[in-house]
Design an enzyme around this catalytic site. Structure first.
Site: not given
Length: 384
Positions: A210, A223
């Site tokens: 990501s 995350y």
């Protein structure tokens, strides 16, 4: 010293103009470029060099491509919805045989793919956090490759992941462990089990990370930490596996929250956070917590899994599978992400943090009372 000061001043002026252009948008950027061409010979030279380099890149031959066919197997985790649901379909459409892992074979995504693709997508139950489930998936792959002559394991795609939006203090132990177990430990567990097959067939490991792996954003601290850990893991694994003919790749697919179910459990997560607040936290965060989550409530997942609409993302994904000599990192990002993430990297920390806040555009914390007052009320309620 005078020469150093001159260079520092020049660098400061360049960064200052970049921030001004970012703040005023496209019009400001165009005015800045026009002014630069009128006043600076250095900018003209740099522009000519950039155009020349771009021309060479454009006419340079593309890297050799692998031709997909049904004897090349791609195994993808987390296909119940979102990115995995989409990549499974796209991989089959390219011509690969796809073995898709689903947390539940009764999920909406699994049923939809079964309806649309039938036996063209081989569906297996796979919970990457469960060793028994991972070993069962490995045996299924071994059995499939063993009884189909000429078939090879071309790639595994580590896609399964969960994301919980919320400030770190709000997260319960369960919500923290859930992200670490799925995003990081589960991915490591599954990859570890597949290494012998990948060595045997000279396959490749494609791990979905990501933009948060490069710049961890507020409200996504855990995350981002798991995705950054995956990027670091891939760096080490790449060198280890290269001598066995296995390529290790990271793929940053971009942002598509509105087309994904990655936040499908956000309402339940918010309730869990709220229910586990202490009395002091209820008092301190009350209005901010409410505004924060009302804002997020507008990011609603689709009622049924849908294929993500992003042609650029699919084009880059194809390169991860088809480039004969793949790159280390493949990234899909729009111009806004490119500008902001470039500035994140080159800015001093205090400027970087300001830009991160602007980039996120989340509700701001505005204390309705002083911390001292809040603590005094908490002490009184607790009879301290």
């Amino acid at each position: 010293m005078a020469q150093i000061s001159k260079y520092l001043l020049f660098t400061f002026e360049i960064l200052n103009e970049m921030y001004a252009a970012l703040g005023t948008g496209a019009v400001g950027l165009m005015c800045l470029i026009k002014f630069g061409f009128q006043k600076s010979a250095l900018l003209k030279t740099a522009a000519v060099c950039a155009a020349t380099a771009a021309s060479f890149i454009y006419i340079a031959p593309e890297s050799k491509k692998i031709k997909p066919n049904k004897k090349k197997v791609v195994c993808i985790t987390g296909c119940d919805s979102g990115l995995g649901f989409s990549l499974a379909q796209h991989s089959v459409d390219l011509g690969f045989t796809v073995i898709a892992g689903f947390l539940s074979l009764d999920s909406k995504g699994c049923k939809e793919l079964r309806k649309s693709y039938g036996n063209n997508i081989i569906q297996i139950q796979l919970d990457i956090t469960d060793s028994v489930s991972v070993n069962a998936a490995l045996k299924t792959l071994q059995h499939f490759l063993g009884r189909n002559e000429g078939y090879t394991l071309h790639a595994i795609v580590n896609n399964a992941g969960v994301m919980v939006f919320g400030e770190f203090e709000w997260l319960t132990e369960n919500l923290i462990q859930q992200q670490v177990n799925v995003n990081l430990l589960g991915t490591l567990k599954f990859t570890n089990a597949m290494c012998p097959l990948l060595r045997q067939y000279g396959g490749r490991i494609i791990t979905i990370t990501s933009h948060c792996s490069q710049v961890t954003l507020p409200s996504l601290a855990v995350y981002g930490a798991t995705k950054a850990a995956l990027a670091a893991f891939s760096d080490g694994l790449r060198v280890e596996m290269a001598k066995y003919g296995v390529n290790v790749i990271t793929f940053i697919p971009g942002s598509f929250c509105l087309q994904s179910n990655i936040m499908a459990r956000q309402l339940q997560n918010v309730q869990e956070m709220h229910d586990n607040f202490t009395q002091e936290q209820h008092s301190f965060y009350s209005d901010y917590f409410k505004r924060f989550n009302i804002y997020l409530s507008f990011i609603t997942p689709p009622p049924m899994p849908v294929k993500i609409q992003d042609e650029k993302m699919y084009k880059i994904y194809e390169e991860t599978l088809l480039d004969e000599t793949p790159k280390v990192v493949y990234k899909n990002e729009d111009i806004r992400y490119l500008i902001y993430h470039t500035l994140f990297k080159i800015s001093p920390w205090f400027v970087r943090d300001y830009l991160v806040v602007k980039f996120m555009s989340m509700p701001s914390y505005t204390p309705s009372k002083s911390l001292k007052t809040s603590l005094l009320e908490y002490a009184e309620d607790a009879d301290l």
